[in-house]
Scaffold this active site. Structure first.
Site, PDB file in Angstrom:
ATOM      1  N   ASN A   1     -94.878  32.276 -65.088  1.00 30.81           N
ATOM      2  CA  ASN A   1     -94.446  33.577 -65.560  1.00 30.81           C
ATOM      3  C   ASN A   1     -92.932  33.677 -65.530  1.00 30.81           C
ATOM      4  OD1 ASN A   1     -96.461  35.230 -66.504  1.00 30.81           O
ATOM      5  ND2 ASN A   1     -97.207  35.696 -64.454  1.00 30.81           N
TER       6      ASN A   1
ATOM      7  N   GLU B   1     -92.059  -1.256 -63.391  1.00 27.95           N
ATOM      8  CA  GLU B   1     -91.257  -1.987 -62.421  1.00 27.95           C
ATOM      9  C   GLU B   1     -90.132  -2.754 -63.111  1.00 27.95           C
ATOM     10  OE1 GLU B   1     -93.390  -5.140 -60.605  1.00 27.95           O
ATOM     11  OE2 GLU B   1     -91.755  -5.686 -59.270  1.00 27.95           O
TER      12      GLU B   1
ATOM     13  N   HIS C   1     -93.267  -1.450 -57.284  1.00 27.01           N
ATOM     14  CA  HIS C   1     -93.622  -2.815 -56.914  1.00 27.01           C
ATOM     15  C   HIS C   1     -94.863  -2.822 -56.015  1.00 27.01           C
ATOM     16  CE1 HIS C   1     -92.806  -7.046 -56.090  1.00 27.01           C
ATOM     17  NE2 HIS C   1     -93.099  -6.788 -54.824  1.00 27.01           N
TER      18      HIS C   1
END
Lengths: 704, 156
Positions: free
Chosen positions: A411, A69, A47
């Protein structure tokens, strides 16, 4: 006006970044839990962002956040429930927002087309519509209030009203079957606190806690939210039967001061304020911290650097004076003063360092999202745990550690953790675990990345190294398991059977190590086949000031970062042996390769006359190098050690790192310069670079 | 309109003139931060031959360029008159060693000729032009070239 605009720009960008960071964390949390607090928090972030981007005129950004929103609002109201496609769409929206934000930061505006993301969000919204509608009605009607205000409360109310807050009288009726009315009432109050401030109650707080009411109680409440939002929020508390929100009619009308703010500023500030709904407590907390431009802190640290240099100088001067002059009270007070300045400088340095510290959270916060995306892509189930994210370290370190950490993390995800079925076969849980943790140890920060995956097979690394022609078969077999595992840091070695687009080919770990060592850090690995691996990164707290061992080589002073120094030895010329044209010494039964610093950093070339005149003073020092005693500084180089032969040890000291600058450029084995206590310039040695350079120019035994 | 032409005609620049191997050179005064005595220089290994090293100038590390060497002139002993001219280019300062500093001279833009190999046997890249002040020649240096052109690499 132009100035104002750009200032708002920066404020907007900073806030947008904050809201986006928050949303990213909370979207991730959304997959695990959907507490009202969480939903409320995300909704408010979206908002706020919507409001501020629209106020700044970035309409595409506003529209996209608006769609987000709306979804979050429906979630909050319980009209939609969280689904994986929804979270994906939200993340994609967030990515688009980030891109737009970056464009704005760079070019002042964005041309990014976010219609795809927006419509994806809208589609989810439409699907969810037509479901259950709010069951609890909103009643906004006049009511007779029974709240009596004390003087203090009246004052608070007046204050709130004069700063754009509206006062409401709220009557909440709980279900008559409600068993724990006081608890529900407190929940209602807590909900309201997130939207504004509760001024007064009927019955009063104690009365509510002791359940001194029938089914309903009354609240006088000031807020910037809509009455509709208030009643919606209160209705979300279970067992609330009815909510009445009425605008408060004060007996004594509060005069509203005329607000005279620039037309530009008002809409923006209003939206932000409205959505943050600051409670008095929150405001009080805000005023205790201020934002400081980092360049200012950098300047401060530079100034302190100079102070550190002068302090050392002052101590040296005092010592010289006491050698020459007879002890006098004057000298004594000079020493006292210099000691005092020393202490103050230390404290000052400490404090400014602390001001530059940031929690490592700033780096870690990006990881959960990355882990989620990668594990989805790889089809792995991964539980990612962050520990010690509040560990603080210097901004300069924060800025540069992200990439190496990301690499190691990838990794672990890619090569470490097995596929779920593979894990099951090995008697592990389907879900793999990856930990990243940070903690302080002495003057360092340690970051560990651990997984409970397949571990590293030392034999495979040996084979690979032989295959790549890096080692002979015998050479490879001579390596211990832990030495073999350390081959992972050698360049060009990748053990993954197939390349993946997650962690790529074997250009990784050697670069990770080089980059970390450039920062004065180290990385080590501990791995057990079938059980998992742990990478341990050790970093200095700051990159601006380090502790170093000062040594003299010829006429030059060199600073060796203390992080790399293992020990210092005094050796005789007769102890130096030659093995295949390389100099070594025997130390505790092991051969230690030697590097003569004077050879690597020769004072060569035809000296200019200007230099010659200067050099003459130091001829004594030059001949000293020919004597039979040498000093050896043993430094760590990954898992290996090398002895650096120097003329003299000067001592341990804190030094301020200064760059040599672009005019000089990169010098092999030198990472920068520092100003010494006597005002001369010393060069800071880049241990890794020095050894590499020495190996290349064959001054030292090349390692297997 | 005509004022622009007029301005250009009478444009006057202030230069700092100095000696290098019996010739007079000059750089624009606005490029100069300060002129200092030759301080102690810390040698830096593995740099180009014309970079003598670095100095500590009130807490700042400043590289020192042997201007004679960069311009391909013969080396000379340092004397009492030797000075370091500290110039600033692209936010980094560099000190250049010169034989001595003559002083400030004024020169009209019309009196500057483009560099010509007939006048000087220096690399013309480093020269902005040649000016005439009171019967003597003044070699105007192109500082941005001197300070950005890749340095002469060490002989292998």
């Amino acid at each position: 006006m132009q100035m104002d605009m750009s200032e708002f720009h920066n404020v907007f960008l900073e806030e947008a970044q904050e809201q986006m960071d928050l949303m990213e964390q909370d979207f991730l949390a959304l997959e695990k839990e959907t507490s009202p607090e969480l939903l409320q928090r995300i909704f408010r972030a979206a908002h706020t962002l919507k409001g501020s981007s629209k106020a700044m005129g970035f309409m595409t950004m506003g529209d996209l956040t608006h769609a987000m929103e709306d979804i979050l609002d429906k979630l909050r109201q319980g009209e939609l429930s969280v689904t994986p496609p929804m979270v994906d769409a939200l993340f994609q929206g967030l990515d688009a927002l980030k891109q737009m934000k970056d464009e704005i930061a760079e070019a002042g505006d964005t041309t990014f087309n976010s219609s795809r993301q927006t419509s994806a969000l809208r589609a989810i919204l439409d699907k969810g519509n037509g479901g259950n509608v709010l069951s609890k009605g909103v009643e906004v009607s006049a009511s007779d209030s029974n709240i009596v205000l004390t003087d203090e409360q009246t004052l608070t109310l007046q204050e709130a009203l004069s700063s754009e807050f509206t006062a409401y009288h709220i009557k909440v009726t709980l279900s008559s079957e409600c068993m724990m009315k006081s608890i529900r009432a407190i929940m209602v109050l807590q909900t309201l606190e997130t939207l504004g401030a509760v001024i007064a109650l009927n019955p009063d707080e104690e009365g509510i806690e002791n359940e001194q009411f029938e089914d309903s109680f009354e609240i006088l409440f000031t807020t910037q939210s809509d009455p509709e939002d208030i009643s919606k929020a209160v209705n979300r508390v279970s067992e609330v039967q009815a909510v009445q929100v009425t605008k408060w009619q004060a007996e004594t009308p509060v005069e509203k001061p005329v607000v005279t703010e620039s037309a530009m500023a008002t809409p923006y500030q209003e939206t932000v304020a409205a959505s943050n709904a600051p409670t008095p407590a929150a405001q009080a907390k805000q005023s205790q911290t201020i934002r400081v431009d980092v360049t200012r802190l950098d300047k401060l640290i530079n100034l302190i650097g100079e102070l550190v240099i002068d302090r050392t100088r002052l101590v040296q001067l005092g010592m010289k004076l006491s050698e020459n002059a007879h002890a006098s009270t004057l000298l004594e007070s000079l020493n006292e003063t210099s000691a005092h300045i020393g202490r103050i400088t230390d404290e000052l340095q400490d404090e400014v360092m602390k001001a530059r510290m940031l929690p490592i959270e700033n780096v870690f916060n990006r990881f959960p999202r990355m882990v989620r995306d990668i594990s989805q892509k790889l089809g792995k189930d991964i539980n990612f745990v962050i520990e010690g994210k509040e560990t603080e370290l210097d901004r300069s370190v924060i800025e540069v550690i992200s990439d190496p950490l990301i690499h190691m993390l990838r990794n672990s995800l890619d090569h470490g953790i097995e596929m779920p079925h593979e894990r099951e076969v090995r008697g592990k849980t389907r879900q793999g675990n990856v930990w990243i943790r940070a903690y302080h140890a002495e003057n360092h920060v340690v970051i560990e990345i651990e997984d409970d995956g397949r571990g590293i097979d030392p034999q495979r690394l040996r084979d690979k190294a032989v295959q790549m022609g890096m080692l002979s078969v015998e050479g490879a077999n001579r390596l211990s398991d832990s030495e073999a595992i350390n081959l992972i840091f050698a360049s060009g070695l990748s053990t993954a059977k197939e390349l993946s687009d997650v962690s790529g080919r074997g250009v990784g770990m050697d670069i990770v190590r080089t980059n970390l060592e450039k920062l004065g850090g180290t990385v080590s690995i501990d791995s057990r086949l079938g059980r998992g691996s742990r990478f341990k990164v050790k970093l200095p707290l700051t990159l601006a000031i380090i502790r170093a061992l000062l040594v003299k080589v010829g006429e030059g002073v060199f600073a060796l970062p203390l992080t790399a120094v293992i020990e210092t030895l005094k050796i005789e010329s007769s102890e130096i042996h030659e093995v295949q044209h390389h100099e070594v010494i025997l130390q505790r039964g092991k051969t230690l390769p030697l590097i003569r610093m004077a050879k690597v950093f020769p004072h060569e070339g035809a000296m200019t006359p200007a230099e010659k005149t200067l050099a003459q003073r130091d001829t004594v020092a030059a001949t000293q190098a020919e004597t039979s005693s040498h000093f050896l500084v043993v430094v760590g180089y990954g898992e290996k050690q090398v002895g650096l032969l120097v003329d003299r040890l000067i001592g341990e000291q804190e030094i301020v790192i200064k760059a040599l600058g672009s005019f000089i450029g990169d010098i092999p084995g030198i990472s920068g310069a520092t100003i010494l206590g006597d005002g001369r310039v010393g060069l800071i040695v880049d241990i890794n670079g020095l050894i590499q350079f020495a190996v290349e120019s064959r001054n030292v035994v090349a390692y297997p | 309109m005509s004022t622009a032409v007029l301005e250009q005609e009478t444009q006057e620049s202030q230069l700092v003139a100095f000696h290098l191997a019996n010739e007079v050179y000059a750089v624009d005064i606005s490029a100069i931060n300060e002129i200092i005595l030759l301080p102690e220089i810390t040698h830096i290994p593995h740099t180009s031959q014309d970079i003598l090293g670095v100095i500590n100038l009130r807490g700042k590390i400043i590289p020192i360029l042997d201007l004679r060497k960069r311009l391909g002139l013969p080396s000379a002993e340092a004397s009492r008159a030797t000075r370091v001219i500290v110039v600033e280019q692209a936010e980094s300062a560099v000190g250049m060693i010169v034989d001595d500093v003559v002083g400030v001279v004024k020169i009209q833009s019309g009196e500057v000729e483009p560099p010509s190999e007939l006048i000087t046997n220096l690399d013309t890249d480093y020269i902005r032009g040649v000016g005439k002040v009171a019967d003597s020649l003044l070699i105007l240096l192109n500082l941005s070239q001197i300070l950005t052109v890749p340095a002469i690499k060490q002989a292998a």
